[in-house]
Design a protein around this motif. Structure first.
Motif, PDB file in Angstrom:
ATOM      1  N   PHE A 183       0.834  -1.190   0.000  1.00  0.00           N
ATOM      2  CA  PHE A 183       0.000   0.000   0.000  1.00  0.00           C
ATOM      3  C   PHE A 183       0.878   1.253   0.000  1.00  0.00           C
ATOM      4  O   PHE A 183       1.983   1.257   0.553  1.00  0.00           O
ATOM      5  CB  PHE A 183      -0.911   0.026   1.221  1.00  0.00           C
ATOM      6  CG  PHE A 183      -1.891  -1.112   1.261  1.00  0.00           C
ATOM      7  CD1 PHE A 183      -2.824  -1.277   0.254  1.00  0.00           C
ATOM      8  CD2 PHE A 183      -1.889  -2.016   2.312  1.00  0.00           C
ATOM      9  CE1 PHE A 183      -3.727  -2.319   0.279  1.00  0.00           C
ATOM     10  CE2 PHE A 183      -2.797  -3.064   2.356  1.00  0.00           C
ATOM     11  CZ  PHE A 183      -3.716  -3.220   1.340  1.00  0.00           C
ATOM     12  N   ALA A 184       0.376   2.286  -0.623  1.00  0.00           N
ATOM     13  CA  ALA A 184       1.105   3.545  -0.655  1.00  0.00           C
ATOM     14  C   ALA A 184       1.220   4.107   0.755  1.00  0.00           C
ATOM     15  O   ALA A 184       0.220   4.197   1.474  1.00  0.00           O
ATOM     16  CB  ALA A 184       0.390   4.540  -1.562  1.00  0.00           C
ATOM     17  N   GLY A 186       0.980   6.270   3.833  1.00  0.00           N
ATOM     18  CA  GLY A 186       0.069   7.365   4.134  1.00  0.00           C
ATOM     19  C   GLY A 186      -1.350   7.155   3.666  1.00  0.00           C
ATOM     20  O   GLY A 186      -2.252   7.907   4.045  1.00  0.00           O
ATOM     21  N   SER A 187      -1.589   6.100   2.831  1.00  0.00           N
ATOM     22  CA  SER A 187      -2.948   5.818   2.389  1.00  0.00           C
ATOM     23  C   SER A 187      -3.746   5.220   3.534  1.00  0.00           C
ATOM     24  O   SER A 187      -3.201   4.772   4.552  1.00  0.00           O
ATOM     25  CB  SER A 187      -2.933   4.854   1.208  1.00  0.00           C
ATOM     26  OG  SER A 187      -2.434   3.586   1.604  1.00  0.00           O
ATOM     27  N   ALA A 188      -5.077   5.193   3.364  1.00  0.00           N
ATOM     28  CA  ALA A 188      -5.929   4.648   4.421  1.00  0.00           C
ATOM     29  C   ALA A 188      -5.585   3.184   4.705  1.00  0.00           C
ATOM     30  O   ALA A 188      -5.490   2.755   5.864  1.00  0.00           O
ATOM     31  CB  ALA A 188      -7.394   4.787   4.020  1.00  0.00           C
ATOM     32  N   ALA A 189      -5.375   2.401   3.634  1.00  0.00           N
ATOM     33  CA  ALA A 189      -5.047   0.988   3.819  1.00  0.00           C
ATOM     34  C   ALA A 189      -3.707   0.820   4.525  1.00  0.00           C
ATOM     35  O   ALA A 189      -3.530  -0.078   5.353  1.00  0.00           O
ATOM     36  CB  ALA A 189      -5.028   0.274   2.471  1.00  0.00           C
ATOM     37  N   TRP A 190      -2.750   1.685   4.204  1.00  0.00           N
ATOM     38  CA  TRP A 190      -1.444   1.628   4.858  1.00  0.00           C
ATOM     39  C   TRP A 190      -1.583   1.887   6.352  1.00  0.00           C
ATOM     40  O   TRP A 190      -1.004   1.174   7.177  1.00  0.00           O
ATOM     41  CB  TRP A 190      -0.499   2.646   4.234  1.00  0.00           C
ATOM     42  CG  TRP A 190       0.904   2.596   4.765  1.00  0.00           C
ATOM     43  CD1 TRP A 190       1.933   1.837   4.294  1.00  0.00           C
ATOM     44  CD2 TRP A 190       1.425   3.352   5.864  1.00  0.00           C
ATOM     45  NE1 TRP A 190       3.067   2.059   5.030  1.00  0.00           N
ATOM     46  CE2 TRP A 190       2.787   2.982   5.996  1.00  0.00           C
ATOM     47  CE3 TRP A 190       0.887   4.304   6.736  1.00  0.00           C
ATOM     48  CZ2 TRP A 190       3.605   3.537   6.984  1.00  0.00           C
ATOM     49  CZ3 TRP A 190       1.701   4.837   7.724  1.00  0.00           C
ATOM     50  CH2 TRP A 190       3.047   4.466   7.838  1.00  0.00           C
ATOM     51  N   TRP A 191      -2.360   2.894   6.712  1.00  0.00           N
ATOM     52  CA  TRP A 191      -2.546   3.202   8.135  1.00  0.00           C
ATOM     53  C   TRP A 191      -3.276   2.073   8.857  1.00  0.00           C
ATOM     54  O   TRP A 191      -2.932   1.723   9.997  1.00  0.00           O
ATOM     55  CB  TRP A 191      -3.310   4.516   8.301  1.00  0.00           C
ATOM     56  CG  TRP A 191      -2.459   5.732   8.126  1.00  0.00           C
ATOM     57  CD1 TRP A 191      -2.500   6.637   7.106  1.00  0.00           C
ATOM     58  CD2 TRP A 191      -1.406   6.159   8.999  1.00  0.00           C
ATOM     59  NE1 TRP A 191      -1.549   7.601   7.271  1.00  0.00           N
ATOM     60  CE2 TRP A 191      -0.856   7.337   8.431  1.00  0.00           C
ATOM     61  CE3 TRP A 191      -0.867   5.671  10.183  1.00  0.00           C
ATOM     62  CZ2 TRP A 191       0.192   8.029   9.029  1.00  0.00           C
ATOM     63  CZ3 TRP A 191       0.181   6.361  10.788  1.00  0.00           C
ATOM     64  CH2 TRP A 191       0.696   7.526  10.205  1.00  0.00           C
ATOM     65  N   ARG A 245      -1.793  -0.206 -10.432  1.00  0.00           N
ATOM     66  CA  ARG A 245      -1.648   1.019  -9.641  1.00  0.00           C
ATOM     67  C   ARG A 245      -1.474   2.212 -10.576  1.00  0.00           C
ATOM     68  O   ARG A 245      -0.627   2.176 -11.478  1.00  0.00           O
ATOM     69  CB  ARG A 245      -0.460   0.905  -8.697  1.00  0.00           C
ATOM     70  CG  ARG A 245      -0.582  -0.264  -7.724  1.00  0.00           C
ATOM     71  CD  ARG A 245       0.474  -0.206  -6.633  1.00  0.00           C
ATOM     72  NE  ARG A 245       1.830  -0.282  -7.165  1.00  0.00           N
ATOM     73  CZ  ARG A 245       2.923  -0.334  -6.396  1.00  0.00           C
ATOM     74  NH1 ARG A 245       2.797  -0.309  -5.081  1.00  0.00           N
ATOM     75  NH2 ARG A 245       4.114  -0.413  -6.933  1.00  0.00           N
ATOM     76  N   ARG A 247      -0.111   5.051 -10.128  1.00  0.00           N
ATOM     77  CA  ARG A 247       1.124   5.836 -10.016  1.00  0.00           C
ATOM     78  C   ARG A 247       2.307   5.221 -10.756  1.00  0.00           C
ATOM     79  O   ARG A 247       3.232   5.930 -11.135  1.00  0.00           O
ATOM     80  CB  ARG A 247       1.479   6.071  -8.546  1.00  0.00           C
ATOM     81  CG  ARG A 247       1.821   4.827  -7.758  1.00  0.00           C
ATOM     82  CD  ARG A 247       2.100   5.185  -6.293  1.00  0.00           C
ATOM     83  NE  ARG A 247       2.521   4.046  -5.504  1.00  0.00           N
ATOM     84  CZ  ARG A 247       1.707   3.188  -4.923  1.00  0.00           C
ATOM     85  NH1 ARG A 247       0.387   3.353  -5.076  1.00  0.00           N
ATOM     86  NH2 ARG A 247       2.174   2.194  -4.200  1.00  0.00           N
ATOM     87  N   ASN A 252      -1.924  -4.577  -9.109  1.00  0.00           N
ATOM     88  CA  ASN A 252      -2.315  -4.566  -7.698  1.00  0.00           C
ATOM     89  C   ASN A 252      -2.119  -5.930  -7.048  1.00  0.00           C
ATOM     90  O   ASN A 252      -1.848  -6.022  -5.852  1.00  0.00           O
ATOM     91  CB  ASN A 252      -3.777  -4.132  -7.569  1.00  0.00           C
ATOM     92  CG  ASN A 252      -3.964  -2.655  -7.808  1.00  0.00           C
ATOM     93  OD1 ASN A 252      -3.224  -1.833  -7.299  1.00  0.00           O
ATOM     94  ND2 ASN A 252      -4.963  -2.315  -8.619  1.00  0.00           N
TER      95      ASN A 252
END
Length: 262
Positions: A183-184, A186-191, A245, A247, A252
């Motif tokens: 996950f990127a 800072g993304s929601a999934a990362w957090w 992705r 970016r 994915n």
């Protein structure tokens, strides 16, 4: 929680304070009504990719099979017997109900007599630790798969896990499993995943028995290296069903294809 048929918050809390084996015994009756079960969409994507690349297989092994979500896929891909292995007796009981005819034995490593063997349309379910598979699994399978279970193994256990799978496969056999892109930051999934792993580390530091379940301990680079060290030739195939992705254009999800030398 999750659905009206899923576990309650209290039930999940009791599970989280148990051992892995006991926790899944408790969760087994409602497991298929939680997000923890591998989605059919993922199972279909893996099955389609394997069928297109490899055709069919002989015998199939579902590692950490749980309630048998991946077992159905193996029954369609494999011409010969299909075996599911899990440490939780409760999960195996649900798997037997989902796949009638798979009346495998309940004891670790105890596979019973010839009448207990699986075969086309009749999977066998065996209670065992995948880090120490029964001796008669050696050189017995053409395809091994696993879904959603690798968070239960610490990085230091990966070499033993992959060595066990390598030993169970016949020469030329394939070990296949999906792995998601990181996950990127800072993304929601990362957090969410970072926070969950941190909470589990705190829980395991202050509470016994431990419950090993982490989301960020199975990166592709390290996994590829451990598979190669265990004797596998490793490649990956993009699972285009889940897009790429934006970016960097990377998939994915990928299907890891680890092959034992012929």
């Amino acid at each position: 929680m999750f659905t009206t048929e899923g576990p309650s918050v209290r039930e999940l809390a009791v599970q989280a304070l148990s051992s892995v084996e006991r926790g899944y015994d408790l969760l087994a009756p409602t497991f298929d009504h939680t997000p923890f079960r591998t989605p059919d969409r993922m199972l279909d994507a893996v099955e389609e990719t394997l069928a297109q690349r490899e055709g069919s297989f002989g015998a199939g092994l579902d590692l950490c099979c749980g309630t048998g979500a991946g077992t159905g896929m193996l029954r369609r891909l494999c011409r010969d017997r299909v075996t599911g292995v899990d440490l939780s007796a409760g999960m195996l009981e649900r798997a037997r109900l989902a796949h009638p005819g798979g009346e495998g034995p309940a004891g670790p490593g105890d596979r019973g007599g010839p009448g207990d063997r699986g075969g086309p349309g009749a999977p066998e379910f065996v209670r065992a630790d995948v880090l120490a598979l029964p001796a008669d699994f050696a050189d017995s399978y053409d395809l091994a798969v696993s879904f959603g279970a690798f968070g239960h193994f610490l990085p230091a256990e990966r070499p033993a896990l992959f060595a066990a799978v390598h030993g169970a496969l016949r020469p030329g056999g394939l070990f296949a499993f999906p792995i998601g892109a990181p996950f990127a930051p800072g993304s929601a999934a990362w957090w969410v995943t970072t926070g969950f792993d941190a909470a589990m580390r705190v829980r395991n530091a202050v509470w016994r028995p431990p419950f090993v379940m982490y989301y960020r301990t199975f990166p592709l680079g390290a996994v590829r290296g451990d598979l190669a060290a265990a004797g596998f030739a490793v490649e990956t195939a993009p699972l285009e069903h889940f897009g790429r992705r934006p970016r960097d254009g990377r998939p994915n999800w990928r299907l890891v294809l680890a092959r034992k030398a012929a």
